[in-house]
Design a protein around this motif. Structure first.
Motif, PDB file in Angstrom:
ATOM      1  N   GLU A 281       0.830  -1.200   0.000  1.00 53.03           N
ATOM      2  CA  GLU A 281       0.000   0.000   0.000  1.00 53.03           C
ATOM      3  C   GLU A 281       0.869   1.257   0.000  1.00 53.03           C
ATOM      4  N   VAL A 282       1.986   1.207   0.731  1.00 51.46           N
ATOM      5  CA  VAL A 282       2.924   2.333   0.728  1.00 51.46           C
ATOM      6  C   VAL A 282       3.493   2.540  -0.679  1.00 51.46           C
ATOM      7  N   LEU A 283       3.868   1.457  -1.327  1.00 51.01           N
ATOM      8  CA  LEU A 283       4.428   1.560  -2.680  1.00 51.01           C
ATOM      9  C   LEU A 283       3.405   2.106  -3.672  1.00 51.01           C
ATOM     10  N   ALA A 284       2.135   1.759  -3.474  1.00 55.57           N
ATOM     11  CA  ALA A 284       1.089   2.300  -4.341  1.00 55.57           C
ATOM     12  C   ALA A 284       0.977   3.811  -4.149  1.00 55.57           C
ATOM     13  N   ASP A 285       1.056   4.276  -2.901  1.00 50.22           N
ATOM     14  CA  ASP A 285       0.994   5.721  -2.640  1.00 50.22           C
ATOM     15  C   ASP A 285       2.218   6.439  -3.218  1.00 50.22           C
ATOM     16  N   LEU A 286       3.344   5.745  -3.272  1.00 50.46           N
ATOM     17  CA  LEU A 286       4.551   6.299  -3.889  1.00 50.46           C
ATOM     18  C   LEU A 286       4.528   6.177  -5.409  1.00 50.46           C
ATOM     19  N   ASP A 287       3.500   5.484  -5.927  1.00 54.84           N
ATOM     20  CA  ASP A 287       3.368   5.223  -7.362  1.00 54.84           C
ATOM     21  C   ASP A 287       4.627   4.573  -7.921  1.00 54.84           C
ATOM     22  N   LEU A 288       5.146   3.596  -7.178  1.00 57.43           N
ATOM     23  CA  LEU A 288       6.342   2.880  -7.613  1.00 57.43           C
ATOM     24  C   LEU A 288       5.972   1.614  -8.367  1.00 57.43           C
ATOM     25  N   SER A 289       6.717   1.335  -9.414  1.00 59.61           N
ATOM     26  CA  SER A 289       6.643   0.044 -10.090  1.00 59.61           C
ATOM     27  C   SER A 289       7.493  -0.955  -9.314  1.00 59.61           C
ATOM     28  N   TYR A 290       7.008  -2.186  -9.215  1.00 59.53           N
ATOM     29  CA  TYR A 290       7.768  -3.201  -8.490  1.00 59.53           C
ATOM     30  C   TYR A 290       7.236  -4.583  -8.850  1.00 59.53           C
ATOM     31  N   ALA A 291       8.004  -5.594  -8.489  1.00 55.18           N
ATOM     32  CA  ALA A 291       7.575  -6.986  -8.572  1.00 55.18           C
ATOM     33  C   ALA A 291       8.098  -7.702  -7.328  1.00 55.18           C
ATOM     34  N   ILE A 292       7.270  -8.557  -6.752  1.00 51.51           N
ATOM     35  CA  ILE A 292       7.676  -9.353  -5.587  1.00 51.51           C
ATOM     36  C   ILE A 292       7.957 -10.765  -6.076  1.00 51.51           C
ATOM     37  N   MET A 293       9.210 -11.204  -5.916  1.00 53.78           N
ATOM     38  CA  MET A 293       9.668 -12.429  -6.544  1.00 53.78           C
ATOM     39  C   MET A 293      10.432 -13.300  -5.555  1.00 53.78           C
ATOM     40  N   THR A 294      10.409 -14.605  -5.798  1.00 54.95           N
ATOM     41  CA  THR A 294      11.223 -15.513  -5.003  1.00 54.95           C
ATOM     42  C   THR A 294      12.697 -15.191  -5.233  1.00 54.95           C
ATOM     43  N   ALA A 295      13.510 -15.403  -4.190  1.00 53.28           N
ATOM     44  CA  ALA A 295      14.924 -15.027  -4.258  1.00 53.28           C
ATOM     45  C   ALA A 295      15.720 -15.888  -3.290  1.00 53.28           C
ATOM     46  N   ASN A 296      17.013 -15.661  -3.257  1.00 56.26           N
ATOM     47  CA  ASN A 296      17.864 -16.311  -2.253  1.00 56.26           C
ATOM     48  C   ASN A 296      18.869 -15.305  -1.716  1.00 56.26           C
ATOM     49  N   ASP A 297      19.376 -15.573  -0.522  1.00 59.00           N
ATOM     50  CA  ASP A 297      20.391 -14.722   0.072  1.00 59.00           C
ATOM     51  C   ASP A 297      21.719 -14.888  -0.671  1.00 59.00           C
ATOM     52  N   PRO A 298      22.625 -13.903  -0.546  1.00 61.87           N
ATOM     53  CA  PRO A 298      23.907 -13.968  -1.260  1.00 61.87           C
ATOM     54  C   PRO A 298      24.932 -14.832  -0.522  1.00 61.87           C
ATOM     55  N   PHE A 299      24.629 -16.121  -0.408  1.00 60.71           N
ATOM     56  CA  PHE A 299      25.542 -17.027   0.282  1.00 60.71           C
ATOM     57  C   PHE A 299      26.902 -17.048  -0.408  1.00 60.71           C
ATOM     58  N   PHE A 300      27.944 -17.330   0.379  1.00 57.72           N
ATOM     59  CA  PHE A 300      29.285 -17.398  -0.182  1.00 57.72           C
ATOM     60  C   PHE A 300      29.415 -18.647  -1.030  1.00 57.72           C
ATOM     61  N   VAL A 301      30.477 -18.682  -1.806  1.00 55.89           N
ATOM     62  CA  VAL A 301      30.681 -19.738  -2.793  1.00 55.89           C
ATOM     63  C   VAL A 301      30.552 -21.127  -2.180  1.00 55.89           C
ATOM     64  N   GLY A 302      31.193 -21.359  -1.027  1.00 57.83           N
ATOM     65  CA  GLY A 302      31.238 -22.700  -0.462  1.00 57.83           C
ATOM     66  C   GLY A 302      29.892 -23.257  -0.051  1.00 57.83           C
ATOM     67  N   THR A 303      28.965 -22.394   0.352  1.00 55.66           N
ATOM     68  CA  THR A 303      27.654 -22.861   0.807  1.00 55.66           C
ATOM     69  C   THR A 303      26.532 -22.452  -0.139  1.00 55.66           C
ATOM     70  N   TYR A 304      26.853 -21.736  -1.198  1.00 51.05           N
ATOM     71  CA  TYR A 304      25.821 -21.170  -2.062  1.00 51.05           C
ATOM     72  C   TYR A 304      24.868 -22.231  -2.604  1.00 51.05           C
ATOM     73  N   ARG A 305      25.419 -23.276  -3.180  1.00 51.10           N
ATOM     74  CA  ARG A 305      24.593 -24.238  -3.915  1.00 51.10           C
ATOM     75  C   ARG A 305      23.535 -24.877  -3.015  1.00 51.10           C
ATOM     76  N   ASP A 306      23.949 -25.392  -1.859  1.00 54.91           N
ATOM     77  CA  ASP A 306      23.003 -26.084  -0.979  1.00 54.91           C
ATOM     78  C   ASP A 306      22.031 -25.118  -0.308  1.00 54.91           C
ATOM     79  N   GLN A 307      22.556 -24.006   0.192  1.00 56.12           N
ATOM     80  CA  GLN A 307      21.705 -23.067   0.921  1.00 56.12           C
ATOM     81  C   GLN A 307      20.708 -22.385  -0.018  1.00 56.12           C
TER      82      GLN A 307
END
Length: 407
Positions: A281-307
């Protein structure tokens, strides 16, 4: 300067291009740049010094190992869009040159910026709206320090999962000879302090990478009652991103407000979903374009794949991504995170059933949202949405200073 072309043995899958590119900033400190090509088949790098044949071979092997560790047998998620909105997006130029010229933004050092009245006004508007959402959620207000316990971060596996983003805090040895030596000899070469490291004490604290960790630390060994627990806090966060730090899109020091939920799984999931819906609702009042999407955290190389695979498979993280018209890309301005019972198990936090409590949070990055706002609407307030313009007109001055006054 020396250009280095590294042909990869296997192409990086397109969904992993962004994550691999972000890690290339940490490939080797002799590189001034390292770019994955559009096909994901090669890395084009620039070394700041001449490399021998053996050094080039070692660099290529390191790059191949990095890509393989992240991509070999990696889980390729289907990116799901939860919701999206298309605003006016009246502006298409990069706002940063004007912001810098007007000294509305001043870069004080690598990855940290001073913010002037214009963007501060947008961020103040955001703060009012978010504290209102927190109050509606019944969130208890907290304040946390910029420092965080290093032993806590080790306990919750931050050392293992995000070592590349850590920022350490040190000081001079409590020894008058070392302090005197520093005062006599220390000097700066560009941003680098030239000093004998022997005069520095070993780090005992770190700069906090996020807000919610402080609350989980406070709740260690406690039991949450059946109503569940909701908290909110605003604070400074620190994540080092090497060459990825670019204007306000990625910074070392940023500010964020979080709403944090602790209790059983149903309570946490309902809470973070309500927070996200209220934020929309805040973003609508700001008239911002956006998309809410699945994502992952920026895990480091060694744990990236599994995490990353674990997060993606259970859709534990969503990002609110706002497009930046001038770049053709988008940035995450907020995120919704479900940790399940990881912190409950690790820190012995129990819910009212006696089970390990679940946790989750919804956080908004203030600098990034302010950047997205002026990227889509420009820095002329007369072209801003009326709801924001009217609120800001009373406390955001239109004046500035001349070049002579600046000098």
């Amino acid at each position: 300067m020396q250009k280095v072309h590294i042909a990869l043995t296997e192409a990086v899958p397109p969904p992993l291009h962004g994550d691999v590119q972000s890690k290339l900033a940490f490939l080797d400190n002799r590189l001034s740049s390292a770019l994955l090509n559009a096909a994901g088949t090669a890395i084009d790098a620039v070394a700041s010094q001449a490399l021998s044949s053996d050094e080039r071979d070692a660099l290529e092997a390191k790059a191949q190992a990095l890509v393989t560790s992240m991509c070999d047998d990696a889980f390729i998620p289907d990116i799901r869009t939860l919701s999206e909105r298309r605003g006016a997006m009246r502006f298409s130029d990069d706002p940063m040159p004007d912001l810098l010229a007007r000294r509305e933004v001043v870069q004080e050092g690598e990855g940290f910026f001073a913010i002037g009245p214009l963007l501060t006004g947008v961020m103040d508007y955001l703060e009012v709206r978010l504290t209102g959402i927190a109050k509606e959620q019944g969130a208890a207000p907290y304040r946390f320090p910029a420092l965080i316990s290093s032993s806590y971060l080790e306990k919750v596996q931050y050392f293992k999962n995000f070592p590349h983003s850590l920022a350490f805090v040190s000081h001079l040895n409590a020894n008058v000879e070392d302090i005197d030596r520093f005062a006599r000899e220390a000097h700066c070469c560009g941003p680098i302090i030239k000093v004998d490291p022997a005069v520095m004490a070993a780090p005992k604290a770190m700069l906090s990478p996020t807000i919610c960790h402080h609350l989980y630390h406070m709740l260690e060994g406690t039991r949450i009652d059946e109503t569940g627990f909701v908290a909110t806090a605003f604070g400074h966060c620190f994540r080092y991103e090497s060459r990825n730090m670019n204007a306000l899109e990625r910074v070392w020091n940023f500010t964020m407000r979080e709403l944090i939920f602790v209790g059983d799984e149903d309570f946490v999931e309902a809470g973070i979903n309500r927070a996200r819906e209220a934020f929309e609702e805040v973003l609508a009042d700001l008239d911002l374009s956006y998309a809410i999407m699945t994502a992952n955290d920026p895990f480091f190389v060694g744990t990236y794949r599994d995490q990353a695979a674990y997060q993606a498979a259970f859709e534990l993280k969503y990002e609110v991504r706002a497009p930046l018209p001038y770049s053709g890309h988008s940035i995450a301005i907020a995120s919704q995170n479900s940790h399940r019972n990881f912190f409950g198990r690790t820190l012995a936090i129990r819910d009212h059933h006696g089970d390990h409590a679940c946790t989750g949070c919804f956080g908004v990055g203030y600098e990034r949202l302010a950047l997205a706002f002026v990227a889509q609407h420009g820095i002329d307030r007369d072209h801003w949405p009326a709801t924001v313009r009217d609120i800001l007109s009373s406390h955001v001055p239109r004046g500035g200073f001349s070049e002579q006054e600046k000098a």
